[in-house]
Write an enzyme that holds these catalytic residues in place. Sequence first.
Site, short mmCIF file in Angstrom:
data_model
loop_
_atom_site.label_atom_id
_atom_site.label_comp_id
_atom_site.label_asym_id
_atom_site.label_seq_id
_atom_site.Cartn_x
_atom_site.Cartn_y
_atom_site.Cartn_z
N ASN A 19 0.70 -1.23 0.34
CA ASN A 19 -0.01 -0.14 -0.15
C ASN A 19 1.31 1.07 -0.30
OD1 ASN A 19 0.91 0.59 2.42
ND2 ASN A 19 -0.75 -0.91 3.16
N MET A 183 -9.78 -0.01 -3.51
CA MET A 183 -8.65 0.55 -4.12
C MET A 183 -7.05 1.25 -3.02
SD MET A 183 -9.08 2.56 -7.21
CE MET A 183 -6.87 3.31 -7.45
N LYS A 184 -5.89 1.25 -3.68
CA LYS A 184 -5.19 2.21 -2.56
C LYS A 184 -4.98 2.70 -3.30
CE LYS A 184 -4.91 -1.20 0.44
NZ LYS A 184 -5.38 -0.45 1.69
N ALA A 214 -5.89 5.21 2.20
CA ALA A 214 -4.48 5.97 1.60
C ALA A 214 -3.61 5.83 2.96
CB ALA A 214 -4.79 7.44 1.92
N ASN A 215 -4.11 4.74 3.50
CA ASN A 215 -3.64 4.24 5.18
C ASN A 215 -2.54 4.95 5.37
OD1 ASN A 215 -3.16 1.34 1.79
ND2 ASN A 215 -3.74 0.38 4.23
N GLU A 265 -9.39 1.39 11.40
CA GLU A 265 -9.01 0.02 11.70
C GLU A 265 -7.43 -0.48 12.63
OE1 GLU A 265 -8.10 0.43 7.56
OE2 GLU A 265 -6.09 -0.94 8.32
N HIS A 322 -12.04 -3.87 9.40
CA HIS A 322 -11.18 -3.82 8.45
C HIS A 322 -11.11 -5.90 8.77
CE1 HIS A 322 -6.92 -4.65 8.96
NE2 HIS A 322 -6.91 -4.53 7.46
N GLU A 341 -15.38 -5.44 5.39
CA GLU A 341 -14.05 -5.80 3.98
C GLU A 341 -13.78 -7.53 3.48
OE1 GLU A 341 -10.13 -4.60 5.12
OE2 GLU A 341 -9.93 -3.96 3.44
N TYR A 343 -10.73 -9.99 0.93
CA TYR A 343 -9.78 -9.77 0.30
C TYR A 343 -10.01 -11.36 -0.19
CZ TYR A 343 -7.24 -6.52 3.69
OH TYR A 343 -6.63 -4.95 4.07
MG MG Z 1 -7.64 0.32 4.91
#
Ligand code: MG
Length: 391
Positions: A19, A183-184, A214-215, A265, A322, A341, A343
């Site tokens: 990320n 998306m990141k 944007a983490n 998160e 998260h 979420e 993955y």
């Molecule tokens: Mg996140």
Amino acid sequence: MRITAIRSIAVPLQGAISNSLVNFSEHTVSLVAVVSDVIRDGRPVTGYAFNSIGRYAQDGLMRERFIPRLLAAAPEDILNDAKDAFCPGRAAAVMMRNEKPGGHGDRAAAIGALELAFWDLNAKLLDEPAYCTIARQAGRSPENASTAVYAAGGYYYDSGDARARLKAEFEQYRAQGFVKFKMKIGGAPLAEDLARIDAALTVAGDGANLAVDANGRFDLATALAYARALKPYRLRWFEEIGDPLDYDLNRQVAQAYEGRIATGENLFSLPDVNNLLRFAGLRADRDILQMDAGLSYGLTEYMRMVNAVEAAGHSRRCLHPHGGHLINLHIAIGLGLGGCEAYPGVFQPFGGYPEVCKLGDGMASATSAPGFGLEQKRELAPFIATLANAG
Ligand code: MG
């Protein structure tokens, strides 16, 4: 009824993805087993869980402090009043003996993994899926076994045409039954991120189907520049804009950006969430909260967070944990949250759901397997077998 053994292993995450701040190629996750003295089909009933994704394994903390405290506790210290089930909250309290308040960090994830294993164990003792046990404990009855999910991915890969790979990745998720994506951003210059968003939208369709994350990378000036550029896209949400504890940055962005903001998160305790609710300028009619039980002392603490969120005037539907894995799917269903979420393509062996979980129209269903059903996840099963056979 008592615990006879507790085991943990650090399992490496697969895949070299990044990320805006973190490359995951060296990341690990703690998988734990809590073994009871109840024998069924010739084997001890055992609870399994892990501490979510993104914070490394905490085997040292478990081995040196938390597992010895649990094993040294009197059996009744970790049972419920009726003594017919384990009490995950009491187990967490035993683990917190001789620990100072504050400074939550890795400790919260170590205790989170072990606390969640007690939920898996309780559900298996009742021979029911974990979401049923969770719902009953929370005084709820789930309407069905499914919840809304979105495919989280869109990382920065270390090779290849970034936009083409992003598109191909989202096309795969769409073929699996996802309609919403995340998306990141923040790992490339703004203009390149906007081009990546355009590429993602060719699959997602409408901005309402695409969130960006944007983490926690941005300072205020960058956050406001991105907010201005993102506004016309009318995206689903703008996630973790600045440092997770910089509530005032969040407040200032919320004043300037009318779209949804998502965060939480990387908050690992109820006091941190209370401060977020007090000081971060969150808007009860739109913003999204993503705290994750596996990173924050487990489900008992998470349920306290849900109560705090509702007491502050937000709906539990604004909660989307998260983590992108099966444990949080059960939690979202059991507690009637807005969704969670997923993955589907990344962070194996933990990310996503077993093939037997029904997926379609942006919804995912838990199966009828007892507990969290982690044993049904093909990628995870060999590691669970390793823990089961280690005794
Ligand atoms: Mg996140």
